[in-house]
Design a protein around this motif. Sequence first.
Motif, mmCIF file in Angstrom:
data_model
loop_
_atom_site.group_PDB
_atom_site.id
_atom_site.type_symbol
_atom_site.label_atom_id
_atom_site.label_comp_id
_atom_site.label_asym_id
_atom_site.label_seq_id
_atom_site.Cartn_x
_atom_site.Cartn_y
_atom_site.Cartn_z
ATOM 1 N N ASP A 290 0.831 -1.207 0.000
ATOM 2 C CA ASP A 290 0.000 0.000 0.000
ATOM 3 C C ASP A 290 0.867 1.260 0.000
ATOM 4 O O ASP A 290 0.551 2.248 -0.675
ATOM 5 N N ASP B 180 -5.593 3.887 4.718
ATOM 6 C CA ASP B 180 -6.106 4.413 3.452
ATOM 7 C C ASP B 180 -7.013 5.627 3.699
ATOM 8 O O ASP B 180 -6.984 6.598 2.946
ATOM 9 N N GLN C 37 -4.958 8.699 4.055
ATOM 10 C CA GLN C 37 -3.921 8.951 3.052
ATOM 11 C C GLN C 37 -4.074 10.343 2.420
ATOM 12 O O GLN C 37 -3.090 11.048 2.217
#
Lengths: 288, 806
Positions: free
Chosen positions: B401, B776, B779
Motif C-alpha cells: 500500500d 487508506d 492517506q
Amino acid sequence: MIPGEFTYHRPSSVAEAVAILVSHGDEARPLSGGHSLIPMMKLRMAAPEHLVDLAGIADLKGISDGGATISIGAMTTQNELIGSDLLTQKLPIIRETSLLIADPQIRYMGTLGGNVANGDPGNDMPGLMQCLNASYVLAGPDGEREVAAREFYEAAYFTALAPEELLTAVKIPVPAAGHGYAYEKLKRKVGDYATAAAAVILTMDGGTVSSCSIALTNVADTPLFASDASDIITGSTLDSATVDRAVAAAEAITEPASDGRGPAEYRTKMAGIMVRRALARAAERANG
Amino acid sequence: MNDMTPTREQREANLEGMGCKRKRVEDVRFTQGKGQYVDDIKLPGMVYGDFVRSPYAHAKVTKIDATEALKLPGVIAVLTAEDLKGVNLAWMPTLAGDVQMVLADGKVLYQNQEVAFVVAEDRYIADDAIQLVEVEYEELPVLVDPFQSMAPDAPVLRPDLEGKTEGAHGPRKHHNHIFNWAVGDKDETAKAFSDADVTIKEMISYHRTHPSPLETCQCVASMDKVKGELTVYGTFQAPHVIRTVASLLSTIPEHKIHVIAPDIGGGFGNKVGAYPGYICAIVASIVTGVPVKWVEDRMENLSTTSFARDYHMTTEIAAKNDGTVTGLKVHVLADHGGFDACADPSKWPAGFFNIVTGSYDFPAAHLEVDGVYTNKAPGGVAYRCSFRVTEAAYCIERAMDILAQKLEMDPADLRMKNFVKPEQFPYQSALGWEYDSGDYHTAMQKAMDTIGYRELRAEQKAKQEAFKRGETREIMGIGVSFFTEIVGAGPSKNCDILGVAMFDSAEIRVHPTGSVISRMGTKSQGQGHETTWAQIIATEIGIPAADIMVEEGNTDTAPYGLGTYGSRSTPVAGAAIALAARKIRNKAQMIAAHMLEVSEYDLEWDVDGFQVKGNPEARKSMKEIAWAAYHAPPPNMEPGLEAVSYYDPPNMTYPFGAYFCVMDIDVDTGVANTRRFYALDDCGTRINPMIIEGQVHGGLTEAFAIAMGQEIAYDEMGNVMGASFMDFFIPTAVETPHWETDYTVTPSPHHPIGAKGVGESPNVGGVPAFSNAVNDAFQFLGNTHIQMPHDAWRIWKAAKDLGAHG
C-alpha cells in the motif's frame, strides 16, 4: 480470582441490615447487584469479612410516583428501570442511560442503589443523578437523612455514606414536561465503562434554552456536575459560539486518568464531544 | 432395481461426504453444556495447585519463606525452584532451543512469573496460602523496549547464558541477543535497490497480543506410584508431543505416560507449548501421590502463557516506475520476552516469516531477523496463523500500500500487476519456498467486481472532497489485502519439533457391521474434526459420515501425531486420513472381487461400493464387504478391515485470498465503523463449506480484534497493562462487523484430496485489510503509516497529528 473468607448475612429489613452494619463497622459491606463488589473480592482488592446481602429486603424494591418527585428503591435493577412505563414517560433519560450500562445479563442483576452508592467513577448513574439533581436517602442507626447527588461524591470510592449507613432510595425531581434529554456515552465496546459520557437535560422556550443541566461521567475520580457549562447554555439559543464556550467549560473541569481507553488529553476532548452531541440531541427532542 | 432402491444421488447424499454442509456433530454436546473439559475432570483425592507470582518485571529473588503458608490447615506443600532441582526440573527446555525457568531460580524476568507452587486441598485454601508465602525481591533495572535490548549498557537479563556466544540458531552478538536469521540473496537485493526507480522504507510494527482462548490452560496430573504410571489430562493442542516431552523430562518411560486432551475450549496457539503449570502439577502429583489440578485464571493466561506477535519490521521495496517490484528487504526486530519459548518447528527461529514476499513475484529479496530478550512474558506462538505468517502478511500488505501511494497507483492495481501468474506455479520464491498452486488474478478480480471496488473509490473521493469543504467529519477507508499463507507443517526434510518429524497420522477401523471408529494424531479445539474427518472417510470408503466415530486426544489409542496448529490438520492429517481410507478401499476391492467372483480389475468404485464394470447391478456395498471381511475373507487374506497411515507431506500448502474492508471513521472521536468486509478464500478443495464459513467468521473476528485494539502492553516498569477482558479487546456480537464470504477453488496438486487448510487464513488476511483501511482513510491528509492497534484514541491521535481537528 478466588475471594477470601467472609460471613454471609441476609437481613429482611433495613433496620436489621443497619444493625449488622453497625456491629461490624468497616469490616462489613452491603451487597446489592454484586457486579462491582464480587469481582473486587475475587481479585482480593476488597476483602470484607461480613457481606450483607440486601436481596431479602422487599422495601428496597420498586418505583413510586410522588407527582413532582419519583422515588426509586435502591435494589431496583437496571432492567426494571428500562421496563418502567412511568420512567419511560417522565424520565426517559434513565431508560436511555440504563440501556448503555454493561449488557443485559448485568442489567438483570445490577441495581440503581449499588450503582450510585459504590462511588466508582466509571458508573453511569451517579453523573445522571447529578444532572437530574436527585438526592439519596441514607438510613443509619439514627434514622434517615438525605444527601444531594451533587454533594455525595468525594473521591473514587469515597462518598458521604458512612460505614453503618445504607442507601435505601433515590429521589428524583421530575423535569418539566417536554424537556429535552440525552445521554451520550463513548465506550470501546459493549460492557465497557465510558471513555467519556455526558448527560444533558434542558427545556426550551421558543428558540431559547430556559434551563439546562449537564453532568459528566468517568472523566475525573468523581462524577462531575458541569455547573458553569450548564449556566452558559441557559438563556442561549444554542448558537455555535455559546456551545463552544460551554464545551470548553465542561472540558476544563475534567481530570481523567490515562488508561486503556486513552490518554487524559483524549478523554477530556471526548467529554467535550459528548457534551456537544448531547446538547444537540437534547435540543432536538425538546418541545417548546 | 425396484422403487425402494436408492438412486445414486440418494446414496451420495446419504454419505454426507466431502462438500456437504454437514452440521457439526460435536455441537450436540457443546450446545447442551455437556462438553467434558479439563476442569470437569474430578479424580478421587484430587488436590489443587496455584502459583505465587512475581509483582516485579525484573528482580532478584533473595528469599522465599513458606512457613506461614504451610501452617494453614489444608496446605499440603509449597514447591520452589530448590525443590525442583532435586528432580532436575527447575528449568525446562523450550521448543525454540532455549531453556526456561519452571519456578524462579534466583531471579524473575517478567511480571507474574511463577515463583512458588502451592498445593492445597481446595482452591480457596490454595489462594489463601499464596498470600502467606513471603518472598523477598531486590529490584533490577527493567528492559521493556526491544530497541534498547542490545544497547551496550542494557541490563543482563540472562546471567545463565553468560559467556555463551553460540545460541540454538548460531552466534549471539550481545548478552540480550537470541539469534540472527538471514535468508535470501543480499547482493542481488542490494543491486535491485541501487537500480530501482522508486523505493519505499517503513518501520511496520505488529504489536504484542495474545490468543486468549475462552478456556485457559489447565491440567490434571495423576501419578500412580504402584504402577509407576503417570496420567495427564490437559489442554493440549499436541498431546503426543507433550507425552514425549514429559517422558524425556521425567524419565518415566513413554509407554507409562498417558496424555489425554479432552474437549478443548479454543487454542489458537496458546495450548501448543509446555508451561510451568504442567510441570509443577506433575511434580506435585509425583511428590504427593494424589492427583493435582492446575487451572489458570484469565489474568494469568493473558500475562504469562504465550503472547503472540511483537515483531518490528523495517521494510523496504524497490520498484520500477511502472509499478513492477524488483526487490524486497526486511529486517525484523523480534521481542521474545525473558525466555525464547517460541513455538516454531525447530529449525525455524522466525517461523515461516520468509513467506514475506507474499503473493508477488519479487526477483530478489533479503530478510534478516534478530531475536532479543526483554522483561516480558515468553511465548511467541502462532495465534491463529502458521508460524509468523500473519506478521509476514501484514508486513508485505502494508508495504505494498505504501508503495502504491508513492507511485500514485491504485493499491489493487499494483497488486494485480505484481501477482505470481498462474503459469508460474509451482513457483519458487526468492526466499526459498515452492508455492504449490494459485490463481491470484481470478480471485482478485472476482473480489473487486463483487464488492464494486471502482465505485467505492469514487465514493471515497467524493467524501474526501466533502470533508475538505467542511460538510462532514467522517472519512472513508478502503482496505485491500491479498495474502498467501503457508501451512501444513510439514515435510520432514525441513520440519521437526524437538527432533520429531512433523508428519501426522490416521487409523481407521471398519467394524463387521459397517460402522467405523477412526483416530488421528491431531486434536480439535473447536475446528470440528469429528465432523470433517468423518466426511473425508465417508467419501473415500462409502460409509455414511453418521456411522463414523472420530476420536482424538488420547495418546494411548490415537496414532502418534504432531497435533493441531498452523492450519496443519487438513494438509497433513487430512491426507493421512484419505490415504488410510484408500488402503481400506483397496482391500475392500479384493474382498468384493472374491464375493462377486470376478477379477478385482473388473470392478469399479461407485459411491458406496464396488460394481462390475458394464454390469452395475452386480455390486457389493461397503457394508456387505465389511461383513465379509470378518465373516468370510478371501482365502489367504488376513481377516479384518482396518488401516493406519502416517503422512509426511511432500510440500506445504499455500492457501490464498482477497479481502476488502470498507470503513467509515469519525475523525472527532476516532471511532471506526466497518461498513463492509468481504473475504474471498481459496483453500483448495472444500470439505465442509459451512465449517469453512464458520472458520472464516471466527478468524476475521480475531483479526478485527487485533487490528482495532487487542494488545498486551507494558508500562516502563514492565507492569503488564490490561490483562483482563475489561481492557483486552474481545469483540462481542455488537462490535463485530457483518462478514461477506466468498471463494474460488484451486486444489493443491500434491495433496491427496487437494485441500489446503483454511482456519488461519482469515486472521492472516484480515489484519492487513483492517489496518490498510484505516491507513487508506487518512492517506488524502498526508498519512503514510499509522501503527496498530487502531483503537479509537490512536485513530483520533493520528487525525490530530494530520491536522484533521483544525
